[in-house]
Write a protein that holds these residues in place. Structure first.
Motif, PDB file in Angstrom:
ATOM      1  N   TYR A   1       0.845  -1.179   0.000  1.00  0.00           N
ATOM      2  CA  TYR A   1       0.000   0.000   0.000  1.00  0.00           C
ATOM      3  C   TYR A   1       0.883   1.231   0.000  1.00  0.00           C
ATOM      4  N   THR A   2       0.569   2.192  -0.831  1.00  0.00           N
ATOM      5  CA  THR A   2       1.311   3.437  -0.853  1.00  0.00           C
ATOM      6  C   THR A   2       0.755   4.340   0.230  1.00  0.00           C
ATOM      7  N   THR A   3       1.612   4.851   1.069  1.00  0.00           N
ATOM      8  CA  THR A   3       1.214   5.574   2.261  1.00  0.00           C
ATOM      9  C   THR A   3       1.149   7.074   2.041  1.00  0.00           C
ATOM     10  N   PRO A   4      -0.031   7.700   2.059  1.00  0.00           N
ATOM     11  CA  PRO A   4      -0.098   9.146   1.934  1.00  0.00           C
ATOM     12  C   PRO A   4      -0.002   9.835   3.291  1.00  0.00           C
ATOM     13  N   VAL A   5       1.065   9.539   4.018  1.00  0.00           N
ATOM     14  CA  VAL A   5       1.283  10.151   5.323  1.00  0.00           C
ATOM     15  C   VAL A   5       2.482  11.073   5.197  1.00  0.00           C
ATOM     16  N   ASP A   6       2.374  12.278   5.714  1.00  0.00           N
ATOM     17  CA  ASP A   6       3.403  13.293   5.574  1.00  0.00           C
ATOM     18  C   ASP A   6       4.755  12.786   6.077  1.00  0.00           C
ATOM     19  N   ALA A   7       5.807  13.127   5.352  1.00  0.00           N
ATOM     20  CA  ALA A   7       7.155  12.658   5.675  1.00  0.00           C
ATOM     21  C   ALA A   7       7.646  13.183   7.012  1.00  0.00           C
ATOM     22  N   THR A   8       7.021  14.232   7.539  1.00  0.00           N
ATOM     23  CA  THR A   8       7.437  14.735   8.844  1.00  0.00           C
ATOM     24  C   THR A   8       6.912  13.845   9.966  1.00  0.00           C
ATOM     25  N   GLN A   9       6.175  12.824   9.621  1.00  0.00           N
ATOM     26  CA  GLN A   9       5.606  11.899  10.598  1.00  0.00           C
ATOM     27  C   GLN A   9       6.197  10.505  10.363  1.00  0.00           C
ATOM     28  N   PRO A  10       7.512  10.342  10.569  1.00  0.00           N
ATOM     29  CA  PRO A  10       8.181   9.097  10.188  1.00  0.00           C
ATOM     30  C   PRO A  10       7.816   7.894  11.039  1.00  0.00           C
ATOM     31  N   ASN A  11       7.208   8.078  12.172  1.00  0.00           N
ATOM     32  CA  ASN A  11       6.894   6.955  13.054  1.00  0.00           C
ATOM     33  C   ASN A  11       5.485   6.421  12.867  1.00  0.00           C
ATOM     34  N   LEU A  12       4.873   6.714  11.714  1.00  0.00           N
ATOM     35  CA  LEU A  12       3.526   6.244  11.443  1.00  0.00           C
ATOM     36  C   LEU A  12       3.523   5.297  10.257  1.00  0.00           C
TER      37      LEU A  12
ATOM     38  N   TRP B   1      -9.586   8.141  16.543  1.00  0.00           N
ATOM     39  CA  TRP B   1     -10.145   8.661  15.301  1.00  0.00           C
ATOM     40  C   TRP B   1     -10.677   7.541  14.424  1.00  0.00           C
ATOM     41  N   GLN B   2     -11.795   7.811  13.746  1.00  0.00           N
ATOM     42  CA  GLN B   2     -12.347   6.872  12.776  1.00  0.00           C
ATOM     43  C   GLN B   2     -12.779   7.643  11.535  1.00  0.00           C
ATOM     44  N   LEU B   3     -12.465   7.068  10.364  1.00  0.00           N
ATOM     45  CA  LEU B   3     -12.880   7.633   9.089  1.00  0.00           C
ATOM     46  C   LEU B   3     -13.805   6.626   8.423  1.00  0.00           C
ATOM     47  N   LEU B   4     -15.010   7.076   8.081  1.00  0.00           N
ATOM     48  CA  LEU B   4     -15.953   6.242   7.340  1.00  0.00           C
ATOM     49  C   LEU B   4     -16.051   6.771   5.920  1.00  0.00           C
TER      50      LEU B   4
ATOM     51  N   GLU C   1      -8.862  17.462   4.317  1.00  0.00           N
ATOM     52  CA  GLU C   1      -7.533  17.837   4.808  1.00  0.00           C
ATOM     53  C   GLU C   1      -7.459  17.464   6.281  1.00  0.00           C
ATOM     54  N   LEU C   2      -6.599  16.519   6.591  1.00  0.00           N
ATOM     55  CA  LEU C   2      -6.421  16.106   7.981  1.00  0.00           C
ATOM     56  C   LEU C   2      -5.210  16.804   8.583  1.00  0.00           C
ATOM     57  N   THR C   3      -5.379  17.291   9.786  1.00  0.00           N
ATOM     58  CA  THR C   3      -4.250  17.791  10.570  1.00  0.00           C
ATOM     59  C   THR C   3      -4.057  16.911  11.795  1.00  0.00           C
ATOM     60  N   GLU C   4      -5.096  16.193  12.170  1.00  0.00           N
ATOM     61  CA  GLU C   4      -5.042  15.222  13.255  1.00  0.00           C
ATOM     62  C   GLU C   4      -5.776  13.977  12.793  1.00  0.00           C
TER      63      GLU C   4
ATOM     64  N   VAL D   1      -3.114  12.606  11.732  1.00  0.00           N
ATOM     65  CA  VAL D   1      -1.973  12.691  10.821  1.00  0.00           C
ATOM     66  C   VAL D   1      -2.209  13.853   9.879  1.00  0.00           C
ATOM     67  N   GLN D   2      -1.148  14.311   9.227  1.00  0.00           N
ATOM     68  CA  GLN D   2      -1.306  15.327   8.201  1.00  0.00           C
ATOM     69  C   GLN D   2      -1.446  14.604   6.877  1.00  0.00           C
ATOM     70  N   ALA D   3      -2.601  14.768   6.242  1.00  0.00           N
ATOM     71  CA  ALA D   3      -2.849  14.074   4.986  1.00  0.00           C
ATOM     72  C   ALA D   3      -3.953  14.779   4.219  1.00  0.00           C
ATOM     73  N   THR D   4      -3.915  14.635   2.920  1.00  0.00           N
ATOM     74  CA  THR D   4      -4.984  15.087   2.042  1.00  0.00           C
ATOM     75  C   THR D   4      -5.599  13.837   1.444  1.00  0.00           C
ATOM     76  N   ILE D   5      -6.881  13.638   1.672  1.00  0.00           N
ATOM     77  CA  ILE D   5      -7.547  12.432   1.210  1.00  0.00           C
ATOM     78  C   ILE D   5      -8.648  12.813   0.242  1.00  0.00           C
ATOM     79  N   ARG D   6      -8.639  12.143  -0.886  1.00  0.00           N
ATOM     80  CA  ARG D   6      -9.686  12.305  -1.891  1.00  0.00           C
ATOM     81  C   ARG D   6     -10.508  11.019  -1.918  1.00  0.00           C
ATOM     82  N   PRO D   7     -11.825  11.119  -1.898  1.00  0.00           N
ATOM     83  CA  PRO D   7     -12.639   9.894  -1.928  1.00  0.00           C
ATOM     84  C   PRO D   7     -12.266   8.984  -3.089  1.00  0.00           C
TER      85      PRO D   7
END
Length: 145
Positions: free
Chosen positions: A16-27, A95-98, A129-132, A134-140
């Protein structure tokens, strides 16, 4: 946006390609992994964002899960929206994302006490746009074709 990392998880064997910001290396962003909520209760959410974990372990402990994501199809809607949501909140997952498979709508929830409260929502064609947590931009469209 995010820098992508490729993980091949032995837990599922999927990449899986991880769209998690590189400043968050422990995720880690993982697909379809076993999450132990309590003894005897181990669901397999569609996606999870975790703290750094040992990918050789057969289960991820709920305490290591930062966000759980369920992609809802008509055949499992009540399980994901009611039962699993209750289980995740009771296990302390913050946190939960549906994501609605049919419409592409996304709803982000944060645990408050023993239940979840909606914090953000979007529909197909918009971005979340998530800031918590994690920092991420998610498109459906990235989650539901």
């Amino acid at each position: 946006m995010a820098v992508s990392h490729l993980h091949n998880t032995p837990i599922t064997g999927k990449s899986y390609t991880t769209p998690v910001d590189a400043t968050q290396p422990n995720l880690e962003l993982l697909e379809a992994v076993n999450v132990r909520l309590r003894p005897g209760r181990i669901p397999i959410p569609d996606l999870v964002v975790t703290n750094a974990i040992d990918l050789d372990e057969p289960n991820i402990e709920s305490a290591d899960v930062r966000l759980v994501c369920e992609i809802i199809s008509p055949s499992n809607a009540s399980t994901d929206k009611v039962l699993k949501m209750h289980y995740y909140a009771a296990a302390g997952i913050e946190w939960q994302l549906l994501v609605e498979q049919g419409t592409g709508a996304m709803r982000l929830y944060q645990r408050q006490g023993g239940h979840y409260v909606e914090r953000a929502s979007t529909k197909r064609g918009e971005v979340l746009e998530l800031t918590e947590p994690v920092q991420a931009t998610i498109r459906p469209e990235d989650l539901v074709p």
